[in-house]
Design an enzyme around this catalytic site. Sequence first.
Site, PDB file in Angstrom:
ATOM      1  N   SER A  97       0.689  -1.047  -0.039  1.00  0.00           N
ATOM      2  CA  SER A  97       0.022  -0.013  -0.016  1.00  0.00           C
ATOM      3  C   SER A  97       0.884   1.197   0.034  1.00  0.00           C
ATOM      4  O   SER A  97       0.201   2.334  -0.398  1.00  0.00           O
ATOM      5  CB  SER A  97      -0.792   0.044   1.203  1.00  0.00           C
ATOM      6  OG  SER A  97      -0.311  -0.079   2.301  1.00  0.00           O
ATOM      7  N   HIS A 131      -3.924  13.506   2.028  1.00  0.00           N
ATOM      8  CA  HIS A 131      -3.391  13.150   0.661  1.00  0.00           C
ATOM      9  C   HIS A 131      -4.025  14.520  -0.301  1.00  0.00           C
ATOM     10  O   HIS A 131      -4.696  14.961  -0.092  1.00  0.00           O
ATOM     11  CB  HIS A 131      -3.686  11.892  -0.173  1.00  0.00           C
ATOM     12  CG  HIS A 131      -3.041  10.647   0.677  1.00  0.00           C
ATOM     13  ND1 HIS A 131      -3.667  10.225   1.721  1.00  0.00           N
ATOM     14  CD2 HIS A 131      -1.905  10.053   0.173  1.00  0.00           C
ATOM     15  CE1 HIS A 131      -2.706   9.159   2.163  1.00  0.00           C
ATOM     16  NE2 HIS A 131      -1.515   9.151   1.188  1.00  0.00           N
ATOM     17  N   LYS A 135      -5.911  11.958  -5.592  1.00  0.00           N
ATOM     18  CA  LYS A 135      -6.143  10.428  -4.963  1.00  0.00           C
ATOM     19  C   LYS A 135      -7.564  10.033  -5.108  1.00  0.00           C
ATOM     20  O   LYS A 135      -8.532  10.741  -4.453  1.00  0.00           O
ATOM     21  CB  LYS A 135      -5.711  10.523  -3.576  1.00  0.00           C
ATOM     22  CG  LYS A 135      -5.458   8.933  -2.970  1.00  0.00           C
ATOM     23  CD  LYS A 135      -4.799   8.919  -1.830  1.00  0.00           C
ATOM     24  CE  LYS A 135      -4.586   7.260  -1.136  1.00  0.00           C
ATOM     25  NZ  LYS A 135      -4.139   6.637  -2.575  1.00  0.00           N
TER      26      LYS A 135
END
Length: 234
Positions: A97, A131, A135
């Site tokens: 990840s 983020h 994203k």
Amino acid sequence: MNIALLGYGKMGKTIEQIAIKRGHNIILTVDKDDKDYDITKADVAIDFSIPTVAFGNISNCINNQVPVISGTTGWLDNYDKAVALCKEKKGAFIYASNYSLGVNIFFELNKTLAKMMSTLKQYNVSMEEIHHTQKLDAPSGTAISLANDIISQHTSYDKWKLDESDATTIPIVAKRIEDVPGTHSVNYESEVDTISIEHIAHTRQGFALGAVIAAEWIAGKTGVFTMNNVLNIG
């Protein structure tokens, strides 16, 4: 080493720069709409694509005996199928990840802290991830990995949810802010104090470097691996 890049967005371009600096050749770049390409020219493939095409990319590599490194998140409903295919075809596959070397150290710190905190019922755990606005998935794959690692070590929690909490649920808050590469925090809060650990990425360089290091490491190997194998930790 000849590397194929599956996904040629910002991360793909950063990986390209680092790979070239480390003496590798980028012999193929594949964007999401590209269908007709020959993956067999590559010694290894690095997949940072999008959730809807990641499993197809990975399967194509494994079926053609090309080791594949995947950092795409949001496709993990098919992860077990990828693992099974890799074992059947005797391929080589790493999914992470997050490929940042610092984040993988952070994963181990998170598991250790969760185990230490598991007997201290006065502390409630919560998580936050931030983020960039491009994203696509929320929470991030990194946040999910952190939450699952807490669940594996802490007997009070058995699930996580986005923006929801109860006695056995870890709440994850996901924020999207322009130009933030990635920030993850884990917090244990009681009435008297808070214990927090945090990882802040300053650039995409750390993610890209880790992916290239993983690609170098997997050359000549067979099996399903993790970044713990690459870094010899955990």
